[in-house]
Write a protein that holds these residues in place. Structure first.
Motif: not given
Length: 75
Positions: A33, A62-70, A74
Motif C-alpha cells: 500500500k 481498506e476494509e473500513w473505507e470500503r464498508t463505510n464509503n457513501t 468516507v
C-alpha cells in the motif's frame, strides 16, 4: 510485565527494520500500500511471489473505507 517496543527506524530502502507482528528482523516482505513502511516475515504472511501483499493494519483500513464509503466519501 510491560514489554518495551522497539523503535521502528526506516532502512535506507524506506522499509521498517523489524516485523510489525513480532518486532524481529529476518526475511521480511513489505506492504504494497502506497505510503506504508510496515514489513512482516514472509513465512508468517500470506504473501505469494508476484502478488500484492498488504499488512494487517492497511487491510483493516481498506476494509473500513470500503464498508463505510457513501457516494465516494468516507463517513
Amino acid at each position: 510485565m510491560v514489554r518495551k517496543r522497539k523503535t521502528f527506524l526506516l532502512q535506507q530502502d524506506g522499509w521498517d527494520y523489524f516485523c510489525a507482528v513480532c518486532e524481529n528482523g529476518g526475511d521480511l516482505v513489505g506492504c504494497d500500500k502506497a505510503g506504508c513502511t510496515r514489513v512482516q516475515h514472509r513465512e508468517g504472511s500470506e504473501w505469494k511471489e508476484g502478488q500484492r501483499w498488504i499488512c494487517q493494519t492497511c487491510a483493516i483500513e481498506e476494509e473500513w473505507e470500503r464498508t463505510n464509503n457513501t457516494e465516494g466519501h468516507v463517513v
